[in-house]
Design a protein around this motif. Sequence first.
Motif, PDB file in Angstrom:
ATOM      1  N   VAL A 166      -8.993  -0.502   8.023  1.00 58.66           N
ATOM      2  CA  VAL A 166      -7.549  -0.297   7.867  1.00 58.66           C
ATOM      3  C   VAL A 166      -6.877  -1.628   7.504  1.00 58.66           C
ATOM      4  N   GLY A 167      -7.245  -2.701   8.211  1.00 62.28           N
ATOM      5  CA  GLY A 167      -6.663  -4.016   7.939  1.00 62.28           C
ATOM      6  C   GLY A 167      -7.112  -4.591   6.611  1.00 62.28           C
ATOM      7  N   SER A 168      -8.394  -4.453   6.290  1.00 61.94           N
ATOM      8  CA  SER A 168      -8.886  -5.049   5.048  1.00 61.94           C
ATOM      9  C   SER A 168      -8.327  -4.282   3.843  1.00 61.94           C
ATOM     10  N   HIS A 169      -8.141  -2.976   4.005  1.00 61.16           N
ATOM     11  CA  HIS A 169      -7.550  -2.151   2.949  1.00 61.16           C
ATOM     12  C   HIS A 169      -6.098  -2.577   2.688  1.00 61.16           C
ATOM     13  N   GLU A 170      -5.365  -2.868   3.764  1.00 58.71           N
ATOM     14  CA  GLU A 170      -3.983  -3.332   3.595  1.00 58.71           C
ATOM     15  C   GLU A 170      -3.944  -4.706   2.930  1.00 58.71           C
ATOM     16  N   ASP A 171      -4.873  -5.578   3.312  1.00 61.34           N
ATOM     17  CA  ASP A 171      -4.916  -6.905   2.678  1.00 61.34           C
ATOM     18  C   ASP A 171      -5.198  -6.775   1.183  1.00 61.34           C
ATOM     19  N   ARG A 172      -6.099  -5.875   0.842  1.00 64.98           N
ATOM     20  CA  ARG A 172      -6.453  -5.657  -0.568  1.00 64.98           C
ATOM     21  C   ARG A 172      -5.209  -5.213  -1.351  1.00 64.98           C
ATOM     22  N   HIS A 173      -4.459  -4.262  -0.782  1.00 63.87           N
ATOM     23  CA  HIS A 173      -3.267  -3.772  -1.475  1.00 63.87           C
ATOM     24  C   HIS A 173      -2.114  -4.775  -1.429  1.00 63.87           C
ATOM     25  N   ARG A 174      -2.095  -5.630  -0.409  1.00 64.12           N
ATOM     26  CA  ARG A 174      -1.063  -6.684  -0.378  1.00 64.12           C
ATOM     27  C   ARG A 174      -1.256  -7.627  -1.567  1.00 64.12           C
ATOM     28  N   LEU A 175      -2.497  -7.915  -1.908  1.00 68.52           N
ATOM     29  CA  LEU A 175      -2.766  -8.768  -3.075  1.00 68.52           C
ATOM     30  C   LEU A 175      -2.305  -8.063  -4.355  1.00 68.52           C
ATOM     31  N   GLN A 176      -2.459  -6.750  -4.396  1.00 68.40           N
ATOM     32  CA  GLN A 176      -1.982  -5.949  -5.531  1.00 68.40           C
ATOM     33  C   GLN A 176      -0.449  -6.052  -5.625  1.00 68.40           C
ATOM     34  N   ILE A 177       0.216  -5.988  -4.464  1.00 67.67           N
ATOM     35  CA  ILE A 177       1.686  -6.115  -4.430  1.00 67.67           C
ATOM     36  C   ILE A 177       2.112  -7.496  -4.929  1.00 67.67           C
ATOM     37  N   GLU A 178       1.417  -8.540  -4.452  1.00 70.53           N
ATOM     38  CA  GLU A 178       1.760  -9.905  -4.873  1.00 70.53           C
ATOM     39  C   GLU A 178       1.599 -10.046  -6.392  1.00 70.53           C
ATOM     40  N   ALA A 179       0.541  -9.432  -6.942  1.00 69.67           N
ATOM     41  CA  ALA A 179       0.320  -9.491  -8.392  1.00 69.67           C
ATOM     42  C   ALA A 179       1.429  -8.738  -9.135  1.00 69.67           C
ATOM     43  N   LEU A 180       1.825  -7.597  -8.586  1.00 65.41           N
ATOM     44  CA  LEU A 180       2.899  -6.802  -9.185  1.00 65.41           C
ATOM     45  C   LEU A 180       4.197  -7.599  -9.244  1.00 65.41           C
ATOM     46  N   LYS A 181       4.460  -8.350  -8.175  1.00 64.65           N
ATOM     47  CA  LYS A 181       5.698  -9.132  -8.108  1.00 64.65           C
ATOM     48  C   LYS A 181       5.718 -10.247  -9.165  1.00 64.65           C
ATOM     49  N   GLN A 182       4.535 -10.637  -9.634  1.00 68.26           N
ATOM     50  CA  GLN A 182       4.442 -11.679 -10.663  1.00 68.26           C
ATOM     51  C   GLN A 182       4.475 -11.087 -12.079  1.00 68.26           C
ATOM     52  N   SER A 183       4.448  -9.754 -12.178  1.00 69.06           N
ATOM     53  CA  SER A 183       4.307  -9.161 -13.514  1.00 69.06           C
ATOM     54  C   SER A 183       5.612  -9.281 -14.309  1.00 69.06           C
ATOM     55  N   PRO A 184       5.489  -9.356 -15.652  1.00 67.53           N
ATOM     56  CA  PRO A 184       6.677  -9.505 -16.501  1.00 67.53           C
ATOM     57  C   PRO A 184       7.627  -8.328 -16.275  1.00 67.53           C
ATOM     58  N   GLY A 185       8.901  -8.627 -16.149  1.00 67.34           N
ATOM     59  CA  GLY A 185       9.875  -7.572 -15.983  1.00 67.34           C
ATOM     60  C   GLY A 185      10.224  -7.253 -14.542  1.00 67.34           C
ATOM     61  N   PHE A 186       9.382  -7.733 -13.600  1.00 67.34           N
ATOM     62  CA  PHE A 186       9.639  -7.390 -12.195  1.00 67.34           C
ATOM     63  C   PHE A 186      10.911  -8.037 -11.673  1.00 67.34           C
ATOM     64  N   ALA A 187      11.051  -9.331 -11.917  1.00 69.54           N
ATOM     65  CA  ALA A 187      12.161 -10.099 -11.331  1.00 69.54           C
ATOM     66  C   ALA A 187      13.521  -9.573 -11.759  1.00 69.54           C
ATOM     67  N   GLY A 188      13.596  -9.040 -12.973  1.00 71.09           N
ATOM     68  CA  GLY A 188      14.875  -8.557 -13.475  1.00 71.09           C
ATOM     69  C   GLY A 188      15.321  -7.239 -12.878  1.00 71.09           C
ATOM     70  N   ASN A 189      14.470  -6.657 -12.019  1.00 71.87           N
ATOM     71  CA  ASN A 189      14.774  -5.341 -11.454  1.00 71.87           C
ATOM     72  C   ASN A 189      15.306  -5.409 -10.035  1.00 71.87           C
ATOM     73  N   ASP A 190      16.064  -6.457  -9.735  1.00 76.48           N
ATOM     74  CA  ASP A 190      16.494  -6.601  -8.335  1.00 76.48           C
ATOM     75  C   ASP A 190      17.844  -5.934  -8.065  1.00 76.48           C
TER      76      ASP A 190
END
Length: 191
Positions: A166-190
């Motif tokens: 459960v914890g390692s699965h959340e860590d894996r998806h947290r890295l996915q979230i961090e990558a998403l936050k770096q993706s082009p277009g993300f910052a402008g959607n606040d």
Amino acid sequence: ARMSYNNVAEIYEAIDGARGRLLASVEGLGAGQESFRPDPEGWSIADIIEHLSLVEGQIARLFHVMLSKAEAAGAALAEGDADAPFAAPVSIEHFVEALREKKLQSPDGARPVGRLSLADALARLRDSRAALHSLRPRLERIDGAALRYPHPAAGPIDIYQWLLFVGSHEDRHRLQIEALKQSPGFAGNDE
């Protein structure tokens, strides 16, 4: 992070640590950011949190069934120290490493519907964690190393390894979230 765990308390501490990191990663997002999808097939941050709540809810239900069977079979340990160490330390390092680079498909029932707000998804995630915590006293009274159930990607693992997953699965998806936050277009959607 620790790689092996000696009792149920250490495992819960580890998964609650992973949860804290996950929650920190989704704090203060704008409405457009929580539902932002870098591509139409991809998951938004709200979708990822919904997925995590679905998986954790399924695991809590699985545990209830496994524990009920063990209890019915008289598998409870003698009343004693809940912090008593396991017979052997528990680790999932071997299969987490093996799965790290693999693109895994979510089993049916674990795929987000994709219509929840982040707040609603987080509420479901709180509920699924409460369900896991409510099982803890029962988990501390049995020998969980004997209770095994197949993981879709890792094969049969015991109930302690499922809990660590459960914890390692959340860590894996947290890295996915961090990558998403770096993706082009993300910052402008606040907005």
